[in-house]
Design a protein around this motif. Structure first.
Motif, mmCIF file in Angstrom:
data_model
loop_
_atom_site.group_PDB
_atom_site.id
_atom_site.type_symbol
_atom_site.label_atom_id
_atom_site.label_comp_id
_atom_site.label_asym_id
_atom_site.label_seq_id
_atom_site.Cartn_x
_atom_site.Cartn_y
_atom_site.Cartn_z
ATOM 1 N N TRP A 160 43.210 20.802 57.465
ATOM 2 C CA TRP A 160 43.045 21.148 56.046
ATOM 3 C C TRP A 160 43.551 22.547 55.692
ATOM 4 O O TRP A 160 44.278 22.690 54.702
ATOM 5 C CB TRP A 160 41.586 20.965 55.624
ATOM 6 N N PRO A 161 43.220 23.600 56.436
ATOM 7 C CA PRO A 161 43.796 24.911 56.076
ATOM 8 C C PRO A 161 45.320 24.918 56.140
ATOM 9 O O PRO A 161 45.983 25.538 55.304
ATOM 10 C CB PRO A 161 43.186 25.868 57.111
ATOM 11 N N MET A 162 45.864 24.215 57.129
ATOM 12 C CA MET A 162 47.307 24.152 57.276
ATOM 13 C C MET A 162 47.945 23.418 56.090
ATOM 14 O O MET A 162 48.947 23.865 55.515
ATOM 15 C CB MET A 162 47.639 23.422 58.579
ATOM 16 N N LEU A 163 47.334 22.319 55.711
ATOM 17 C CA LEU A 163 47.872 21.510 54.615
ATOM 18 C C LEU A 163 47.813 22.265 53.288
ATOM 19 O O LEU A 163 48.795 22.334 52.548
ATOM 20 C CB LEU A 163 47.088 20.191 54.537
ATOM 21 N N THR A 164 46.644 22.841 52.988
ATOM 22 C CA THR A 164 46.485 23.519 51.699
ATOM 23 C C THR A 164 47.337 24.785 51.617
ATOM 24 O O THR A 164 47.917 25.080 50.561
ATOM 25 C CB THR A 164 45.011 23.854 51.454
ATOM 26 N N ILE A 184 52.970 17.726 48.839
ATOM 27 C CA ILE A 184 52.016 18.098 47.794
ATOM 28 C C ILE A 184 52.529 19.298 47.001
ATOM 29 O O ILE A 184 52.410 19.343 45.772
ATOM 30 C CB ILE A 184 50.647 18.411 48.425
ATOM 31 N N GLY A 185 53.126 20.272 47.692
ATOM 32 C CA GLY A 185 53.615 21.466 47.015
ATOM 33 C C GLY A 185 54.798 21.207 46.113
ATOM 34 O O GLY A 185 54.968 21.879 45.083
ATOM 35 N N MET A 186 55.631 20.236 46.465
ATOM 36 C CA MET A 186 56.831 19.956 45.691
ATOM 37 C C MET A 186 56.626 18.888 44.623
ATOM 38 O O MET A 186 57.487 18.723 43.746
ATOM 39 C CB MET A 186 57.965 19.525 46.638
ATOM 40 N N SER A 187 55.509 18.168 44.696
ATOM 41 C CA SER A 187 55.289 17.071 43.756
ATOM 42 C C SER A 187 53.939 17.220 43.063
ATOM 43 O O SER A 187 52.891 17.027 43.704
ATOM 44 C CB SER A 187 55.345 15.724 44.493
ATOM 45 N N LYS A 237 37.599 18.061 53.342
ATOM 46 C CA LYS A 237 37.740 19.420 53.893
ATOM 47 C C LYS A 237 36.420 20.056 54.307
ATOM 48 O O LYS A 237 36.361 20.679 55.381
ATOM 49 C CB LYS A 237 38.473 20.298 52.872
ATOM 50 N N PRO A 238 35.318 19.944 53.535
ATOM 51 C CA PRO A 238 34.101 20.665 53.935
ATOM 52 C C PRO A 238 33.211 19.935 54.936
ATOM 53 O O PRO A 238 32.143 20.435 55.274
ATOM 54 C CB PRO A 238 33.362 20.842 52.598
ATOM 55 N N ARG A 250 48.020 15.823 42.436
ATOM 56 C CA ARG A 250 46.910 15.272 41.653
ATOM 57 C C ARG A 250 46.316 14.035 42.318
ATOM 58 O O ARG A 250 45.113 13.791 42.224
ATOM 59 C CB ARG A 250 47.382 14.936 40.238
ATOM 60 N N ALA A 251 47.143 13.264 43.010
ATOM 61 C CA ALA A 251 46.653 12.039 43.648
ATOM 62 C C ALA A 251 45.858 12.327 44.917
ATOM 63 O O ALA A 251 44.848 11.663 45.197
ATOM 64 C CB ALA A 251 47.835 11.117 43.960
ATOM 65 N N LEU A 252 46.281 13.344 45.692
ATOM 66 C CA LEU A 252 45.658 13.601 46.991
ATOM 67 C C LEU A 252 44.571 14.662 46.951
ATOM 68 O O LEU A 252 43.738 14.734 47.861
ATOM 69 C CB LEU A 252 46.732 14.009 48.001
ATOM 70 N N ASP A 253 44.569 15.497 45.931
ATOM 71 C CA ASP A 253 43.605 16.599 45.878
ATOM 72 C C ASP A 253 42.147 16.147 45.952
ATOM 73 O O ASP A 253 41.356 16.782 46.666
ATOM 74 C CB ASP A 253 43.842 17.437 44.612
#
Length: 290
Positions: A174-178, A124-127, A142-143, A132-135
């Protein structure tokens, strides 16, 4: 350095003073008061007889708080720590065994979250396209409360222990991913440009350039995720039962042993603090000054 040592000393004195204040309030609140006369109603007398108690013995009582005293807590702590790994059956295990079961579930769920969350965060960070697709999916999932996942996990997995691990995984990822995505996306452009100029392969660039630069942010996400995982396992074990520190709390509450409940709460807090300190040291080790 002297200023830092002075600050630590003052902080330690203040912490000790706060602890003594809390213990003093606890002692005063649970101290027995004078014996007083109690007048029982007809319903109370009838209830006492049904419970096999002598109503006349209850007409006088010491106005003592039902909350455990400091002496009760000292006795409970000494008893629990004297043999923390005893095993007398399904509903009677030592606090050491209960914590070990909980840590095992947390370790498995958290490990799965690391295996999925960090690589996906890199993607997600590099692309920008992947971001935009996964957000939208991340923002929706997440909540969601961990307890909301438990019925679905129990229905589909049909195993309480594995369901607890799944809930830890789904809530700690989720915190780890974001944070991983944020750290990767925030790597300095000039470092990436140098790697491109030197024609570094994408895998080598990710390992030798992006990972060291994003490591402090990634570990921050892991630290938050571990706190969530330890929080979730206590609630999950209260629901699924069996073993674990959460089940221990619920079982002791059903046994009306408030002293053991408070002792378990202290253990939960101390273990959580130890886990947080572990990640804090790791985070400090990979943080570099500019």
């Amino acid at each position: 350095m002297p200023a830092v040592k002075s600050l630590r000393l003052r902080a330690g004195v203040l912490s000790a003073a706060l602890l003594l204040f809390v213990l003093g309030v606890w002692y005063l609140a649970t101290a027995p008061k004078a014996t007083q006369r109690v007048v029982l109603t007809a319903d109370q007398i009838e209830y006492a007889k049904l419970m096999g108690k002598d109503p006349s013995a209850q007409t006088t009582e010491s106005a003592k708080s039902s909350f455990p005293t400091l002496g009760d807590m000292a006795s409970t702590i000494g008893k629990q720590l004297s043999n923390p790994f005893y095993d007398n059956g399904p509903n009677d295990k030592g606090i050491g065994i209960q914590v070990a079961y909980s840590l095992g579930r947390v370790g498995l769920g958290f490990g799965l979250a690391v295996l999925v969350g960090i690589p996906l965060g890199f993607l997600i960070g590099m692309s920008p396209l992947a971001y935009r697709a996964l957000d939208p999916f991340i923002q929706v999932l997440k909540p969601i409360s961990p307890l909301a996942w438990m019925p679905i996990a129990l229905y589909t997995i049909k195993d309480s222990s594995i369901s607890g691990i799944f809930v830890i995984f789904i809530c700690s990822i989720w915190p780890m991913l974001t944070n991983t995505a944020f750290g990767v996306a925030g790597v300095r452009r000039e470092w990436l440009n140098v790697a491109s100029t030197l024609q570094v392969s994408p895998i080598r660039k990710a390992i030798e350039v992006i990972l060291p630069a994003a490591a402090p942010t990634i570990l921050t996400g892991m630290r938050i995720s571990m706190g969530i995982a330890w929080l979730v396992i206590v609630a999950a074990e209260m629901l699924v039962g069996g073993t674990g520190i959460g089940y221990f709390v619920w079982n002791e509450w059903n046994n009306l042993s408030l002293a053991n409940v408070i002792f378990a709460i202290l253990v939960i807090g101390l273990v959580g603090m130890a886990l947080d300190l572990m990640f804090a040291k790791a985070q400090k080790a990979v943080t570099y000054a500019d």
